[in-house]
Structures are given as C-alpha cells and as structure tokens.
Design an enzyme around this catalytic site. Sequence first.
Site, PDB file in Angstrom:
ATOM      1  CE  LYS A  29      47.148  42.194  22.462  1.00 28.00           C
ATOM      2  NZ  LYS A  29      47.158  40.779  22.893  1.00 28.00           N
ATOM      3  NE  ARG A 100      50.103  37.754  21.179  1.00 31.17           N
ATOM      4  CZ  ARG A 100      51.139  37.549  20.365  1.00 31.17           C
ATOM      5  NH1 ARG A 100      51.038  37.901  19.100  1.00 31.17           N
ATOM      6  NH2 ARG A 100      52.245  36.998  20.819  1.00 31.17           N
ATOM      7  N   GLY A 109      45.132  38.721  30.016  1.00 24.91           N
ATOM      8  CA  GLY A 109      44.988  37.307  30.326  1.00 24.91           C
ATOM      9  C   GLY A 109      43.563  36.799  30.379  1.00 24.91           C
ATOM     10  CG  MET A 111      38.881  37.762  26.225  1.00 22.51           C
ATOM     11  SD  MET A 111      38.234  39.025  25.122  1.00 22.51           S
ATOM     12  CE  MET A 111      39.402  40.353  25.377  1.00 22.51           C
ATOM     13  CB  SER A 799      20.355  66.761  52.192  1.00 22.51           C
ATOM     14  OG  SER A 799      21.377  65.790  52.080  1.00 22.51           O
ATOM     15  CB  CYS A 866      23.509  62.955  52.867  1.00 14.85           C
ATOM     16  SG  CYS A 866      21.732  62.725  53.149  1.00 14.85           S
ATOM     17  CE1 TYR A 886      25.571  68.118  51.276  1.00 18.42           C
ATOM     18  CE2 TYR A 886      24.840  70.373  50.881  1.00 18.42           C
ATOM     19  CZ  TYR A 886      24.666  69.144  51.505  1.00 18.42           C
ATOM     20  OH  TYR A 886      23.611  68.938  52.357  1.00 18.42           O
TER      21      TYR A 886
END
Length: 908
Positions: A29, A100, A109, A111, A799, A866, A886
Amino acid sequence: MNAPQKYVYLFGSSRTEGSADMKNLLGGKGANLAEMCRLGITVPSGFTISTEACTAFTELGRETVLGMIRDEVLQGVKFVETEMGRRFGNASDPLLLSVRSGARASMPGMMDTILNLGLNDEAVLGLAAKSGNARFAWDSYRRFIQMYGDVVMGLKPLSKEEHDPFEIIIDTLKEKRQVKLDTDLDAQDLKELVQRFKALIRARTGHDFPTDPWEQLWGSIWAVFESWNNDRAKVYRELNDIPQSWGTAVNVQAMVFGNLGEHSATGVAFSRDAGTGEDLFNGEFLVNAQGEDVVAGIRTPQQVSLIGSRRWAELALVSEADRASKYPSLEELMPHIYAQLLHFETTLENHFKDMQDIEFTIQEGKLWMLQTRNGKRTGSAMVRIAMEMLQQGMIDEKTAIMRVAPDRLNELLHPVFDHQALADATPIARGLPASPGAATGQIVFFADDAESWAKQGKAVILVRQETSPEDLRGMSVAKGILTARGGMTSHAAVVARGMGKCCVSGAGAVHVDMKARSMRIGDTDYFEGDWISLNGTTGEVYLGKIATRDAELSGDFGKLMALADIHKHMEVRTNADTPDEARMARSFGATGIGLCRTEHMFFEGERITAVREMILADNEAQRRKALTKLLPIQRDDFEGLFAAMDGLPVTIRLLDPPLHEFLPHDDANQRLMAADMHVSLGKIKMRVEELHEFNPMMGHRGCRLGISYPEITEMQARAVFEAGLNMRAKGIDVKAEIMVPLVGTLREFNLQAEVIRRTAAAVFAERGETLPYLLGTMIETPRASLVADSIATQAEFFSFGTNDLTQMTLGFSRDDAGKFLPDYLKQGVYEHDPFRSIDQIGVGALVQMAVQKGRSVRPDIEVGVCGEHGGDPASVAFFHRAGLNYVSCSPYRVPIARLAAAQAAISG
C-alpha cells in the site's frame, strides 16, 4: 558518522520519498501510494512507517520503537499539515488522519484500520462549523469511536452468537427511530450514538475514550503493528505462505470524506473482472459513506459503470426504470468523476501491467485515490487476464506464464454442476455471483463450527449475515460461502475470490438468525446441517445436493499450457494405477506414467482372495499356485495402462507394502475371510500375528519382499512383458519401465534385477520376440542416495520416492507427525510442512547428491520424482534446479506441475 536509520517515508504532491519498487520496506500500500503520487494522481498526503519498524516492535517492544520513530512521525505529521492546510489537534479546523496497515503481500481485511483519527468533543464541533454539515461531523465521530474502540481498546462481541456491540446500539436506535439505514439517522441521533458508545467503552474496559489526538495516533500505530500477529493475520499468512518475518508497514494519511453528503461517495473498483477476467472496468460505490461501508457489506452498493449496473439489475431482478431511478451507476450519477476514475484506472493498469484493485473517495465533487494494488482474482480470471494481456501486447510470454499461480489452476479442474441435475434442482434464493464455482454442503453459521465439521469430513456451506476477517478459518475449509448482505467487493467476495472459493453474496431474501442457527427464505426455515447448493457463477442458491461433472477447460487454459510446454525443461508424468486415471492424466498433458502402484490393483473383487491365498501359503509351491491366478489379472491391468499411454513411458513399481496390509485385523472380518476361503480362523490369526511388525514402514516390504519371495517379482515381471508384447501386437507403442522399490544397496537391486532379466529372457524365448524396457529403482532411503553411484552402475533410471525419503531422513512418521508438526510449524522449526513441500536443506541435499553421484557413473541416467512433492510448485522448482528429467504427480496436479516447471525454467 553514520546517519540514523530512516523509518518514515513521506508522500504527497510536493514531495514523495518512496516508489513502487520499495514494497519490501513500505509494504504494497505504501509503495503504491508513493507511485501514484509520482504519476500525478490525486492522493491524500501522508507518510509510511516502514516494515522494519514493525519487526523492531515485535522484537524490542513499544517503548524502544517509540524512541526510534517519534521524531520522524512528528515531522511526518507536520508535512501532512503543510500539504493539506490544516493542523492536527486544532479544534476549530482539525486535520483528521487515517491509520492503515500495509504488508508487502496484499492481506485484505486481515489487519486493522482506523479512520477519522483526531476527533474529540471539541474538534467535532469545529468540523461541523467548518463543513457546515453537523450530521457529517457527528457521523465521522461515531465511526471513529467505533473503530478505535474495536481495534485499539479491544471491544469485541462477548460470544460468537453476539453481534458487534456497537452495531447492536446502532440497530436499537434505528428501531427506536423507525428507520432502516444508518444514513437515515440525523445529527442528533448520531450525537446520541457517540454518548452511548463512550458509555459502552467505559463500562466494558474501565477506561474513558481518549481525547488527546496524539494519544489516539500512537495508540492506533501500535494497534496496527500488533495486528500483524492477530489470529486472522496468522491464519491468512499460513494459508498463503507469507513469512511472519515480513511485518507490516503503517500508512498515516490525511482523511478525505465520502460521507459529506449527496455529492460525496466512496468505492472500490477493478480494472478487469476479478471473477471472470473479462476486460471490463467494474466496481461498486456508496453515496454519503466511508470506505469500510463498501467492503463490510452492510449496505448493498451501486455499480460504478453503466454496463455493470445493468448486469447487476438483471441478476437482482430489478427493472431498468427502478435501476435508473434508485440505483444509478457512478457513470450516470457523476459522469465527470467517472471519466476521471476511468482515466486513472487505465493509467494504473498500463503502468503496473496487471489488473488493478483500486479504492477511491469522492469528497464534494473531487476524486481522491486511496489505494491501488494488483487485484485478487479467481484461477480462471488469472488465466484469462494473463493470456489477454499477452494478446494485447501488454506483457510477454514469460510474464504471462509467471503471472498465474500454479495452485490456482486447481479451480479450473474442479467439478461443476451437471446440466440436467441443475435443471431439476429447486432454486430457493438468488444473490450476486461473487466468486464462481459450484458448491454443495451442509449449512453452518459459525466459522469455528465450519472448521470442526470439516475435520469430521463433512462438506459445509458457511452462511453469514456478512463475513468478517475473523471468519477466515471457516471460509478456508468451507465448500462455499453465502451471505445475506454485501456486494461484489464485500469482504466475503474479495476473500473468496482470493481463495478460489464459490461465493454468493448479497442474497437479500436470506434472513439469518445466528442464535437460532437458522436462516429464513420466504416462509421456510433452514437449519444447521441442512443441505444446500451454491452456483457462484450465477448467484443461485438451491435446495439440497446437486450432482457434478468434470469441468471443461477453456481455450485460454489450453493456450497457457501450450506456452508452459514450450518453456519448461522437465517432463510431467502422472501417478496412475488404472486406465481411467491414465487417460485423464494424459488429457491434462501428462507425458507418461511415473508411478504405477501395483498393490492398488490387488484390493478389488476376486484379486484380494488370490493375494490372501498367496499370503497364507505354507510353501513356495502354494504361493506359485496363488500367483498363477494373479498373473492374468495383472497382465490385463498393464495392457490397459500401455494402451492408455500409447507411445509414452509407463513406470511400474513392483509390490511395495508389507503383506499384513492385505489381511483384516479385526475379528469380524477375519471370520468372514475364514468362511470365504474355507480355512480355519486360527490359521488366519496366526498368520496376522506372524506378519505383525512394530515399524512396518521400515519392515518387510519393497525389494525385501521380492528377495524373500522372488516368485512374486517373477509373476509381476512376466505380467509386464506379456502385456507389453500383447499390446505391441495390437499396434500400441509400448515403453515399459520396471522399478524396484526401497533399495539401499547394489546387491538388493541386483538380486531383483536377476529375477526380472531371467523372466524377460524366458518370456521372449517363449514368444520369439523381444521388448525394449528400462530397469531402475526408487531412491527412498538415505543410504540409497549415499551410494547412488554404486547403484547407477546397474540401474538405468532413478525415481525419488520423496514420501518415504522424507520420513526416513527426518525420522518422522507421516501418519503420526500430525501430533507435533503443527507446533513445529508455528514455532519455526520448519517453514513448511515437509510432507507437502520438500525439505530442500535436508531431504533436498540427498536428492542432489544422488543425482550427481548417479550421473557421475551413468551420464544419461533418467531421474525423476514420484512422491506427492511432484505436484507441489515450490518442490517442482527445486527439482528443476536439481536437474531432474521429470516429476510425477496425481492426474489433477499435472497442469499445476506443468506450469510450475515452466516457471522454474524461466526463473532459472
């Protein structure tokens, strides 16, 4: 001499010290307020206290931080006084402030915020005289007392059934005055509210409401810092993987007022639709209101644009004539303001190159911008916005890929309501389609009940008058959220979209009675536990359960996946045990099966009987007889997988779990088994006792079973080779990979490899043809990683079974860790659940070691993973860096892993 550390950064029309790239220091912000000032957008002047001050506050306490920041805060207030032409604490013409929060990651919303700070019994009279509007002054004062009393002085409901104590006082006075809206109360009524609020504070806390503006300011600053560690902020950080160490900034800003009358307003808007991703400026506003009124959902707001207003009217069943007269859009009501807002919105989206969520206030015909941030959005909107911005030339391919959070693709893959079932369903109410999706569940009215019901495995719909940040835990576990009040930018709508939860808001026909735990629609009451269904895409609420079907993936999704495949380096396979799972995963883009768990095939129908015959066998001959019954079943299973994965690799893991898992352990089922198999109950009980293990995870399982009973390995290998040859004869391109589980030594692997190769030779001799195949192993013990170079002399692929590798490395049982792991996460022993996201420092080091050692011996060795970690985006990024070929995951995680793999390749 070193200059003292700077904690406060100014922003305004004459001077701005921050910028958008200072988000870590100023929070999202504060950084964006500074950036808007630099862009020449009208922003009320103010200053930001940095996140470093919050960290110091948490570590060192209030008094120490006061000494660190006092002088800079005093100078900051002087700067705002000069910019705005008013003095803080001046009773005749007071400068009022807002305080704020603002973390670097948006936490809507979660804090705290305080508005109208600086008012007291003298200043309210000065504000009334200066503005010429006594109602506005007293309305601002009662709001300030209400917010300060809640946030700083801790005045909360005494129980979950009780409403906000301040709202109870307001409702009581409205009932007495026979009015419906807060705006119907006059100045005298609001003055009465002020007195009642002060009396409530005194009665509940034993303290008077503070009248010194500086005491009010410091109290608010400390409260915002403290709100970083409130329960709802902690829950939100936990749900969104936001580190506790970041802290929040505090933004102190001059107040501008949307509650000054009919030419003033406040609103929230989005540069694109946060629910669907449509490139349409949209939002909501309220005339004569302040910012919290819009997001609180207490009043149903009007739409910013004319097209949005007409769409809303259609959903709300409001005629065009009534819409235009009673609910006009900002575009119609204040066309010049709307044009300016549209210009600012376009400027901000083009500047930040992302969908913007903006907050604004109109004070007596002048537009002020209070905030801009990258807007929260649903998963489908995330994909559409990224792809449309790419097509519009706003962003490039890599940015489009990085713009979509992989886990949010889950929402696109979730089931939707079946068309026929929906047509047959009974609608009972209609609200606003706040967040798309389909949800069916049992009604609950309180967030903690939603949590406890969900833990019991129940599907719940959280029903509220309106939600608040305290409801976050319940919202996170609910299947859907229904509110009686609120618009498309209410708390419920914004948070639900951020979570990807189905939400219907502002269902005006719904009347909630929290104490009775019921809701009334028309003449019908619905109670806790009743089933309802929500269509978050249309806003419809239905009675009972509605059947669902698989979602249809959009064109934008396909385009995103195609882009991901271009940029990713790792392949994504699937963990699948049936042809249906394999086909589904392939439709999601899987490039093979990385794990077929053969034991999962043994529990259906007659198969379990044959498995149990094998287990009960007294000798090898009896075991082989039972295995002969299993051979054709296994062969058929593998044929189905090879057909589904035509041309893609299929990795089949040999039997892994201990044999006791296939036997019943309770007396009743043991008796049934004895009767079915015509054996004595005593024999079954004796075998169960013989197979009992104190630590089955480290017991007689994996390759140890195959070494003890090589005939099991022989049967499974024969089934693979015969199935492969059968399917190749039918034109299927078979790519078989056989995986030996749980090895820790080269000798273990070789003992099993000898059986497999001998069986292959026998089958090939019988058939007069051969079948190419790979023979590899799972790396799931720490020792296997340590001696991976030895194992790689014979294994053709690795694997990683990261589920077991995590258990054995950490010394945690996955089944028992739930007793202590939550405490570990809270206390920072581990940053993430190591069973959900790979422990990169410990388990990850073993993965990296095994990859390096394996490739030092066999440079072209194929390496994959895997375990469940194969579908976790953070783990996928790690596996990319570790050099794996992979990852493999469940079918529904395949698109997530594909996108995560592309993002990992782009990030490097």
